[in-house]
Motif scaffolding. Structure first.
Motif, mmCIF file in Angstrom:
data_model
loop_
_atom_site.group_PDB
_atom_site.id
_atom_site.type_symbol
_atom_site.label_atom_id
_atom_site.label_comp_id
_atom_site.label_asym_id
_atom_site.label_seq_id
_atom_site.Cartn_x
_atom_site.Cartn_y
_atom_site.Cartn_z
ATOM 1 N N GLU A 90 6.613 58.689 75.248
ATOM 2 C CA GLU A 90 7.192 59.854 74.570
ATOM 3 C C GLU A 90 8.709 59.873 74.718
ATOM 4 O O GLU A 90 9.434 60.215 73.768
ATOM 5 N N LEU A 91 9.214 59.507 75.876
ATOM 6 C CA LEU A 91 10.665 59.444 76.077
ATOM 7 C C LEU A 91 11.295 58.408 75.149
ATOM 8 O O LEU A 91 12.366 58.653 74.569
ATOM 9 N N GLU A 92 10.640 57.277 75.009
ATOM 10 C CA GLU A 92 11.158 56.236 74.110
ATOM 11 C C GLU A 92 11.182 56.735 72.680
ATOM 12 O O GLU A 92 12.127 56.473 71.924
ATOM 13 N N ARG A 93 10.154 57.496 72.298
ATOM 14 C CA ARG A 93 10.106 58.024 70.927
ATOM 15 C C ARG A 93 11.171 59.096 70.711
ATOM 16 O O ARG A 93 11.753 59.189 69.628
ATOM 17 N N ILE A 94 11.419 59.925 71.728
ATOM 18 C CA ILE A 94 12.489 60.914 71.609
ATOM 19 C C ILE A 94 13.819 60.204 71.379
ATOM 20 O O ILE A 94 14.640 60.628 70.553
ATOM 21 N N HIS A 95 14.029 59.109 72.095
ATOM 22 C CA HIS A 95 15.298 58.394 71.882
ATOM 23 C C HIS A 95 15.334 57.712 70.516
ATOM 24 O O HIS A 95 16.418 57.477 69.979
ATOM 25 N N ASP A 96 14.192 57.431 69.950
ATOM 26 C CA ASP A 96 14.177 56.951 68.560
ATOM 27 C C ASP A 96 14.815 57.989 67.646
ATOM 28 O O ASP A 96 15.515 57.642 66.682
ATOM 29 N N ARG A 129 16.857 69.645 74.865
ATOM 30 C CA ARG A 129 17.248 69.034 76.138
ATOM 31 C C ARG A 129 16.731 69.855 77.308
ATOM 32 O O ARG A 129 16.221 69.308 78.294
ATOM 33 N N TYR A 130 16.875 71.183 77.206
ATOM 34 C CA TYR A 130 16.416 72.051 78.290
ATOM 35 C C TYR A 130 14.901 71.970 78.446
ATOM 36 O O TYR A 130 14.377 71.948 79.570
ATOM 37 N N MET A 131 14.190 71.922 77.333
ATOM 38 C CA MET A 131 12.739 71.740 77.399
ATOM 39 C C MET A 131 12.394 70.453 78.134
ATOM 40 O O MET A 131 11.503 70.431 78.992
ATOM 41 N N LEU A 132 13.101 69.384 77.803
ATOM 42 C CA LEU A 132 12.819 68.103 78.448
ATOM 43 C C LEU A 132 13.128 68.168 79.940
ATOM 44 O O LEU A 132 12.363 67.645 80.764
ATOM 45 N N HIS A 133 14.223 68.821 80.289
ATOM 46 C CA HIS A 133 14.586 68.946 81.710
ATOM 47 C C HIS A 133 13.488 69.675 82.485
ATOM 48 O O HIS A 133 13.092 69.252 83.577
ATOM 49 N N ARG A 134 13.006 70.764 81.911
ATOM 50 C CA ARG A 134 11.940 71.531 82.572
ATOM 51 C C ARG A 134 10.633 70.711 82.630
ATOM 52 O O ARG A 134 9.894 70.789 83.620
ATOM 53 N N ALA A 135 10.365 69.957 81.587
ATOM 54 C CA ALA A 135 9.157 69.124 81.576
ATOM 55 C C ALA A 135 9.221 68.084 82.690
ATOM 56 O O ALA A 135 8.207 67.811 83.359
ATOM 57 N N ASP A 154 9.215 75.423 72.172
ATOM 58 C CA ASP A 154 9.198 74.709 70.890
ATOM 59 C C ASP A 154 9.333 75.670 69.711
ATOM 60 O O ASP A 154 9.897 75.304 68.667
ATOM 61 N N ASP A 155 8.839 76.886 69.850
ATOM 62 C CA ASP A 155 8.929 77.860 68.757
ATOM 63 C C ASP A 155 10.380 78.159 68.395
ATOM 64 O O ASP A 155 10.721 78.301 67.217
ATOM 65 N N ALA A 156 11.241 78.257 69.394
ATOM 66 C CA ALA A 156 12.651 78.557 69.144
ATOM 67 C C ALA A 156 13.330 77.413 68.399
ATOM 68 O O ALA A 156 14.160 77.643 67.507
ATOM 69 N N VAL A 157 12.969 76.183 68.747
ATOM 70 C CA VAL A 157 13.530 75.020 68.047
ATOM 71 C C VAL A 157 13.053 75.008 66.600
ATOM 72 O O VAL A 157 13.826 74.743 65.675
ATOM 73 N N ASP A 158 11.791 75.317 66.389
ATOM 74 C CA ASP A 158 11.250 75.369 65.023
ATOM 75 C C ASP A 158 11.982 76.402 64.170
ATOM 76 O O ASP A 158 12.281 76.161 62.990
ATOM 77 N N ASN A 191 14.890 65.469 63.053
ATOM 78 C CA ASN A 191 14.752 64.619 64.239
ATOM 79 C C ASN A 191 14.795 65.455 65.520
ATOM 80 O O ASN A 191 14.063 65.187 66.478
ATOM 81 N N LEU A 192 15.661 66.467 65.546
ATOM 82 C CA LEU A 192 15.729 67.341 66.715
ATOM 83 C C LEU A 192 14.444 68.144 66.868
ATOM 84 O O LEU A 192 13.943 68.334 67.983
ATOM 85 N N GLU A 193 13.921 68.614 65.753
ATOM 86 C CA GLU A 193 12.660 69.369 65.786
ATOM 87 C C GLU A 193 11.523 68.496 66.299
ATOM 88 O O GLU A 193 10.694 68.931 67.105
ATOM 89 N N ARG A 194 11.496 67.250 65.876
ATOM 90 C CA ARG A 194 10.453 66.325 66.323
ATOM 91 C C ARG A 194 10.646 65.959 67.794
ATOM 92 O O ARG A 194 9.664 65.734 68.516
ATOM 93 N N ALA A 195 11.885 65.900 68.248
ATOM 94 C CA ALA A 195 12.135 65.623 69.669
ATOM 95 C C ALA A 195 11.492 66.694 70.541
ATOM 96 O O ALA A 195 10.873 66.396 71.572
ATOM 97 N N ALA A 196 11.632 67.956 70.127
ATOM 98 C CA ALA A 196 11.005 69.051 70.880
ATOM 99 C C ALA A 196 9.486 68.930 70.846
ATOM 100 O O ALA A 196 8.808 69.227 71.843
ATOM 101 N N ASP A 197 8.931 68.494 69.721
ATOM 102 C CA ASP A 197 7.484 68.270 69.639
ATOM 103 C C ASP A 197 7.036 67.216 70.650
ATOM 104 O O ASP A 197 5.967 67.339 71.259
ATOM 105 N N ARG A 198 7.843 66.184 70.809
ATOM 106 C CA ARG A 198 7.508 65.127 71.775
ATOM 107 C C ARG A 198 7.567 65.645 73.208
ATOM 108 O O ARG A 198 6.781 65.207 74.060
ATOM 109 N N VAL A 199 8.474 66.579 73.473
ATOM 110 C CA VAL A 199 8.516 67.189 74.802
ATOM 111 C C VAL A 199 7.217 67.955 75.062
ATOM 112 O O VAL A 199 6.677 67.938 76.170
ATOM 113 N N THR A 200 6.703 68.603 74.026
ATOM 114 C CA THR A 200 5.408 69.285 74.146
ATOM 115 C C THR A 200 4.319 68.298 74.560
ATOM 116 O O THR A 200 3.475 68.605 75.415
#
Length: 227
Positions: A90-96, A129-135, A154-158, A191-200
């Protein structure tokens, strides 16, 4: 001695996940900064940096399978290994997505980007980023509740993405000649919205690590809201 080596290997694997995650956090913010400021040099660096993340995912996978092959891990440690493999992916995909924003910036070139189309992107990047940090904190602590609470972000990012999408559509209607530029900026926001999905997704694997149960969607909601 064998047990001590085994413990060190598991700790090293976790440390590598955290190191990778920390780099992803940083690059999420850099990607948006480079896009808005039209820093093509930084955009190119982020595109090239993706090779490191691809290799890290492979290295973490190799390390995890090596532990399985040589150490005969217990059930709880098998969960750590399984979760580590998935989280690295998932981290690799976020960096994609970071690389994608970098490529979009390079496609736009030296052209200035309209402020209304990028207004919400820094906040989207910071929230992701904050979501990922907490994850990653939840991963370290084996904290299922923290992972679940993180998913709610994730709702706030959406919502910010939806605002950006509406701004893009409005801009396209008023400026038909700017269709391609506006569309590319919408891709960046997506892409940012999908990054948050990957953190989920990462949070769901942390919950599996902590509880031994993998749940998604409504099943996940029910399991925490009833407590």
């Amino acid at each position: 001695m064998l047990r001590e080596t085994y413990t060190k290997e598991l700790r090293h694997l976790q440390d590598e996940i955290l190191r990778m995650g920390s780099e992803v956090e940083e690059n999420l913010l850099k990607a948006v900064e480079a896009l808005i400021k039209r820093d093509l040099v930084l955009s190119e660096k982020l595109v090239q940096a993706d090779k490191w993340f691809n290799q890290r995912r492979i290295d973490i996978g190799t390390e995890a399978f090596g532990i399985i092959a040589t150490q005969q891990p217990m059930a709880s440690d098998m969960r750590l290994l399984a979760a580590s493999l998935e989280i690295a992916g998932e981290l690799e995909r976020i960096h994609d997505y970071v690389k994608g924003i970098g490529n979009i910036s390079l496609m736009i070139g030296a052209t200035a980007v309209p402020d209304p189309l990028t207004t919400h992107m820094p906040e989207m990047a910071e929230k992701a980023r904050y979501m990922l940090h907490r994850a990653l904190d939840a991963f370290t602590e084996r904290n299922a509740r923290l992972a679940y609470e993180t998913i709610k972000g994730d709702d706030a990012v959406d919502k910010l993405y939806n605002k950006t999408y509406r701004a893009v559509m409005t801009h396209m209607a008023a400026n038909p000649d700017a269709f391609e530029l506006a569309q590319r900026l919408e891709w960046a926001a997506h892409n940012l919205e999908r990054a948050a999905d990957r953190v989920t997704n990462i949070c769901e694997w942390v919950i599996y690590l902590a509880t031994g149960e993998y749940r998604q969607g409504k099943d996940l909601l029910k399991s925490f809201e009833k407590k």
